[in-house]
Structures are given as C-alpha cells and as structure tokens.
Design a protein around this motif. Structure first.
Motif, PDB file in Angstrom:
ATOM      1  N   THR A   9       1.042  -1.274   0.393  1.00 23.24           N
ATOM      2  CA  THR A   9       0.077  -0.058  -0.694  1.00 23.24           C
ATOM      3  C   THR A   9       0.664   1.353  -0.024  1.00 23.24           C
ATOM      4  N   GLU A  10       1.738   0.929   0.449  1.00 18.42           N
ATOM      5  CA  GLU A  10       2.918   2.292   0.579  1.00 18.42           C
ATOM      6  C   GLU A  10       4.484   2.161   0.691  1.00 18.42           C
ATOM      7  N   ILE A  11       4.815   3.292   0.092  1.00 16.74           N
ATOM      8  CA  ILE A  11       6.698   2.699   0.611  1.00 16.74           C
ATOM      9  C   ILE A  11       7.262   4.130   1.187  1.00 16.74           C
ATOM     10  N   HIS A  12       8.400   4.072   1.877  1.00 13.97           N
ATOM     11  CA  HIS A  12       8.626   5.128   2.730  1.00 13.97           C
ATOM     12  C   HIS A  12       9.906   5.233   2.339  1.00 13.97           C
ATOM     13  N   PRO A  13      10.599   5.723   1.590  1.00 18.21           N
ATOM     14  CA  PRO A  13      12.425   5.331   1.539  1.00 18.21           C
ATOM     15  C   PRO A  13      12.934   5.698   2.923  1.00 18.21           C
ATOM     16  N   LYS A  14      14.196   5.446   2.976  1.00 23.16           N
ATOM     17  CA  LYS A  14      15.211   6.002   3.464  1.00 23.16           C
ATOM     18  C   LYS A  14      17.150   5.837   3.509  1.00 23.16           C
ATOM     19  N   LEU A  15      16.460   7.501   3.422  1.00 24.65           N
ATOM     20  CA  LEU A  15      17.988   7.737   2.949  1.00 24.65           C
ATOM     21  C   LEU A  15      18.932   8.487   3.536  1.00 24.65           C
ATOM     22  N   PRO A  16      20.372   8.282   3.304  1.00 24.39           N
ATOM     23  CA  PRO A  16      20.783   9.170   4.714  1.00 24.39           C
ATOM     24  C   PRO A  16      21.207  10.379   4.766  1.00 24.39           C
ATOM     25  N   MET A  17      21.250  10.890   6.248  1.00 25.09           N
ATOM     26  CA  MET A  17      21.710  12.552   6.030  1.00 25.09           C
ATOM     27  C   MET A  17      22.828  12.297   7.173  1.00 25.09           C
ATOM     28  N   ARG A  18      23.755  13.513   6.648  1.00 24.31           N
ATOM     29  CA  ARG A  18      25.052  13.414   7.363  1.00 24.31           C
ATOM     30  C   ARG A  18      24.472  14.516   8.968  1.00 24.31           C
ATOM     31  N   ASN A  19      23.844  15.707   7.809  1.00 25.03           N
ATOM     32  CA  ASN A  19      24.142  16.429   9.342  1.00 25.03           C
ATOM     33  C   ASN A  19      22.165  16.417   9.349  1.00 25.03           C
ATOM     34  N   LYS A  20      21.694  15.964  10.492  1.00 26.78           N
ATOM     35  CA  LYS A  20      20.631  16.230  11.019  1.00 26.78           C
ATOM     36  C   LYS A  20      19.633  17.971  10.468  1.00 26.78           C
ATOM     37  N   GLU A  21      19.739  18.672  11.309  1.00 23.01           N
ATOM     38  CA  GLU A  21      19.731  20.151  11.295  1.00 23.01           C
ATOM     39  C   GLU A  21      19.114  20.571   9.923  1.00 23.01           C
ATOM     40  N   ILE A  22      20.854  20.096   9.308  1.00 25.33           N
ATOM     41  CA  ILE A  22      20.650  20.267   7.801  1.00 25.33           C
ATOM     42  C   ILE A  22      19.317  20.201   7.183  1.00 25.33           C
ATOM     43  N   THR A  23      19.384  19.012   7.169  1.00 32.73           N
ATOM     44  CA  THR A  23      18.815  18.013   5.916  1.00 32.73           C
ATOM     45  C   THR A  23      17.146  18.656   6.411  1.00 32.73           C
ATOM     46  N   ARG A  24      17.039  18.485   7.959  1.00 33.07           N
ATOM     47  CA  ARG A  24      15.807  19.140   8.448  1.00 33.07           C
ATOM     48  C   ARG A  24      15.227  20.592   7.554  1.00 33.07           C
ATOM     49  N   ASP A  25      16.661  21.434   7.719  1.00 32.45           N
ATOM     50  CA  ASP A  25      15.982  22.854   7.407  1.00 32.45           C
ATOM     51  C   ASP A  25      15.899  23.076   5.648  1.00 32.45           C
ATOM     52  N   TYR A  26      16.415  21.746   4.991  1.00 29.48           N
ATOM     53  CA  TYR A  26      16.562  21.955   3.664  1.00 29.48           C
ATOM     54  C   TYR A  26      15.302  21.769   3.160  1.00 29.48           C
ATOM     55  N   TYR A  27      14.229  20.344   4.052  1.00 31.48           N
ATOM     56  CA  TYR A  27      13.661  19.608   3.001  1.00 31.48           C
ATOM     57  C   TYR A  27      12.058  20.515   3.949  1.00 31.48           C
ATOM     58  N   ILE A  28      12.667  21.334   4.831  1.00 29.44           N
ATOM     59  CA  ILE A  28      11.255  21.631   5.703  1.00 29.44           C
ATOM     60  C   ILE A  28      11.280  23.456   4.622  1.00 29.44           C
ATOM     61  N   ASN A  29      11.744  24.302   5.195  1.00 33.55           N
ATOM     62  CA  ASN A  29      12.323  25.624   4.785  1.00 33.55           C
ATOM     63  C   ASN A  29      12.347  25.231   3.474  1.00 33.55           C
ATOM     64  N   GLN A  30      12.971  24.368   2.411  1.00 39.05           N
ATOM     65  CA  GLN A  30      13.884  25.025   0.589  1.00 39.05           C
ATOM     66  C   GLN A  30      12.501  23.881   0.012  1.00 39.05           C
ATOM     67  N   LEU A  31      11.576  22.777   0.279  1.00 37.20           N
ATOM     68  CA  LEU A  31      11.047  22.079  -0.160  1.00 37.20           C
ATOM     69  C   LEU A  31       9.640  22.175   0.278  1.00 37.20           C
ATOM     70  N   GLY A  32       9.218  22.280   1.455  1.00 32.17           N
ATOM     71  CA  GLY A  32       8.833  22.502   2.070  1.00 32.17           C
ATOM     72  C   GLY A  32       7.829  21.318   2.571  1.00 32.17           C
ATOM     73  N   PHE A  33       8.254  20.767   2.932  1.00 24.83           N
ATOM     74  CA  PHE A  33       7.891  19.262   4.137  1.00 24.83           C
ATOM     75  C   PHE A  33       7.176  19.442   4.860  1.00 24.83           C
ATOM     76  N   LYS A  34       7.052  18.679   5.893  1.00 28.03           N
ATOM     77  CA  LYS A  34       6.524  19.176   7.554  1.00 28.03           C
ATOM     78  C   LYS A  34       6.616  17.570   8.413  1.00 28.03           C
ATOM     79  N   PRO A  35       7.834  17.713   9.234  1.00 24.43           N
ATOM     80  CA  PRO A  35       7.919  16.938   9.969  1.00 24.43           C
ATOM     81  C   PRO A  35       6.717  16.113  10.409  1.00 24.43           C
TER      82      PRO A  35
END
Length: 119
Positions: A3-29
């Motif tokens: 029914t669904e897939i949730h890819p798991k990707l590597p990140m080097r820095n959680k804060e940088i990744t969170r900032d990019y996806y939330i503030n640049q790409l419009g994702f939400k926690p």
C-alpha cells in the motif's frame, strides 16, 4: 497487498537536512517525537525517512528516490522561484520513456527525481 513505501535515505547532519526539506522543499515533520539520528518528514501523500550517517562521503552517496507528481510544471517553477538548485543534468524535460522529469540533490547528495507521465 502493498500500500505504501517510505524511502530511507542517509543524512550527514540532521539539522541541515531538516532545514533543507522543511524550509526549501516545503515538507513538514512527521509525528511529534524527535528521534536521535533519525528524521521523518512528509509532504502531501509522501513520507521520506532519513538515518544519520555522519561519515557519509557525498561523492559516494548513491541514495535516490523517484517522486511522482500531478503538476510538475508548477512544482518546478515553485522551486525555481525559491532559488532551489536544480541538478545540472536534470532540468525539466521529457525523457525518452515519456516521463516529464527534473532532479535535484539534497545536502547529502541524495538524488531526488520528480516525474509526471504524459496523459
């Protein structure tokens, strides 16, 4: 049955990744808990999960995810308007297999390809 897939990707820095996806790409926690070394985000009908890999060499990262959209031109223009860097080999174009696609790289060099089929 699937029914669904949730890819798991590597990140080097959680804060940088969170900032990019939330503030640049419009994702939400996703959810209200913060897990050490793990990040879950959502946008519209998709979820992306990230695991911490501090020693990741971005030049050796082959993480990739293909995300389908129903309005690729609007999404592409929104990213351009926000000055989001599009992959130099991945501007919006129709591929030989008929999909209209574009790509970008996140801070850990995960390749995000967005696509919409011709109807």
């Amino acid at each position: 049955m699937l029914t669904e897939i949730h890819p798991k990707l590597p990140m080097r820095n959680k804060e940088i990744t969170r900032d990019y996806y939330i503030n640049q790409l419009g994702f939400k926690p996703l959810g209200s808990r913060d897990y050490e070394g793990y990040l879950m985000l959502q946008k519209d009908k998709i979820e992306l999960h990230f695991f911490e890999f501090k020693d990741l060499n971005p030049k050796e990262n082959y993480g990739q995810v293909y995300i389908r959209t129903d309005n690729i031109e609007q999404l592409y223009q929104k990213l351009l308007d926000r000055k989001i860097s599009i992959h130099p080999n991945g501007p919006l174009q129709v591929q030989p297999w008929g999909q209209k696609e574009f790509s970008l790289l996140d801070p850990a060099n995960n390749l995000l390809t967005f696509g919409q089929g011709n109807k």
